[in-house]
Design a protein around this motif. Structure first.
Motif: not given
Ligand code: GP9
Ligand code: MN
Length: 419
Positions: A37-39, A79-83, A129-131, A133-138, A193-198, A255-258
């Protein structure tokens, strides 16, 4: 040569919690659906903003007969937040202090939750639903042995289906469940999830409550995007039921982080009607954890103090898989032996009785400053635990660890590792 691992192993073995007898295997063989759950912080749960309910569906879950809700659960990301939260969940290791481990150590050997489930006949997939390679996930997902990464290309993002950082959570939930319906069972499907992001932007039609009225637009909008997220979680449950996946799955959400940083203390002080001390800042790092086990009747509010590091053993034990030989720092939240000791990446910590933050020792219940001696014994242990975890990552020490028999490789001889 891997000899550091001996000391780390000793520490882990002496602090290990046995599985909970009551909960071990409660979801054996079921699908595992995990929602990041994003943020999402804990403070909006069972709370109101200017008379408006912020999370009606999740509030119901906190009282649901099949849901265990943890109100004293903390994120431990850096520093890596969601990741970092993904890293904690998969490995029960702490993220790194100075960098995002997804970027700096994606080639390491890990013994992830996904790997263990894969070894036990599960299909493992992350949906986000993101790229790729974002956050080097792949790259990292290969090391974590995640079979399938359903990235942006696996989703149809029609007109009006995207906002802020990308695909909206409601269509994302709908399509994720359709994707799950195609997966071989049992599966482990983790949704990010993604929508509840700064900066917490929404289209007009997705604003189900009004904004807050502080000096911070970020905080004002946060309540609305959290309300939207709540709606998307309800959609997830409905869709799982509609697709016949609900009964045979367990759903773990956290929740993933603040979402609200310390830059917004003035607005948060207004909302919480108290000054934001180091104690409050630490308590604001609580994120909700829901463990939903359909038809189990196991629901209750569980006051145990725990953190994201505890998720791996907690979940694996519910699925009936032992972790006694695993190199992990967390413990089963349901275990009587679970230690109430949550270490933040920066050395702050929470125990059953205390919160240690800003170099001050507080009473956890009252928030009053208390005798430093109460926190003193834990200060070094917290740093040691972070160091041990860091040494595993920076030395790629799990190369020297045989996950089958829990043996360290003698004389630092590197075992054969399938890559
Ligand atoms: C984007 C999602 C959000 O893919 O992981 O990242 P965050 O900024 O929260 O780490
Ligand atoms: Mn995030």
């Amino acid at each position: 040569d891997g000899s550091e691992l001996v000391e780390v192993n000793n520490y882990i073995r002496s602090n290990q919690a046995d599985a909970s007898e009551e909960m071990f295997g409660v979801a054996k063989g079921k699908n595992l659906i995990v929602v990041s759950l994003e943020s999402l912080q804990t403070f909006p749960i069972n709370n109101k903003m200017n008379g408006q309910t912020i999370t009606p569906f999740m509030n119901e879950l906190t009282r649901d007969e099949d849901t265990v809700y943890f109100p004293n659960f903390y994120h431990q990301t850096g520093l890596g937040k969601t990741s970092d939260s993904e890293f904690l969940f998969e490995n029960s290791l702490y993220p790194l202090s100075g960098s995002a481990v997804f970027f700096t150590h994606s080639g390491n050997t890990f013994h992830s939750l996904a790997e263990k489930l894969g070894d036990n006949g599960y299909h493992t997939a992350v949906q986000h639903p993101n790229t790729k390679s974002f956050w080097n996930r792949d790259m990292m997902y290969e090391s974590l042995k995640i079979d399938e990464f359903l990235d942006i290309n696996s989703f149809e993002i029609g007109e009006g289906d995207a906002v802020n950082w990308g695909m909206k959570d409601i269509p994302f939930m709908e399509q994720s469940v359709s994707n799950m319906a195609e997966m071989p069972q049992p599966f482990y499907s983790r949704l990010i999830t993604l929508t509840n992001h700064h900066p917490f932007f929404l289209d007009e039609e997705d604003k189900f409550i009004g904004e807050y009225d502080s000096v911070s637009g970020t905080v004002n909008r946060y309540f609305q995007t959290v309300r939207y997220m709540d709606e998307s979680v309800e959609v997830l449950f409905e869709e799982l039921k509609a697709k016949g996946l609900y009964e045979n799955s367990i759903i773990v959400m956290y929740g993933d982080h603040y979402g609200i940083s310390e830059n917004h203390n003035e607005a948060m002080a207004q909302y919480l009607e108290k000054e934001i001390s180091p104690y409050e800042t630490a308590q604001l790092q609580r994120v909700p954890l829901f463990v939903h086990i359909p038809g189990s009747g196991k629901g209750h509010v569980n006051e145990e103090v725990g953190g994201q590091i505890d998720l791996r053993p907690t979940v694996l034990h519910m699925l009936g898989l032992e972790t006694a030989k695993d190199m992990q720092f967390g413990g089963d939240l349901f275990s009587e032996e679970h230690e109430e000791f949550v270490v933040f990446r920066d050395g702050r910590f929470i125990t059953e009785n205390n919160v240690y933050a800003g170099n001050l020792c507080y009473d956890r219940e009252t928030g009053e400053e208390t005798d430093a001696a109460e926190c003193e014994p834990y200060i070094d242990q917290a740093l040691m635990e972070l160091d041990y975890s860091e040494s595993i990552i920076t030395g790629d020490l799990l190369r020297f660890y045989n996950k089958e028999d829990g043996q360290l490789q003698p004389n630092g001889e590197i075992m054969e590792i399938e890559k």
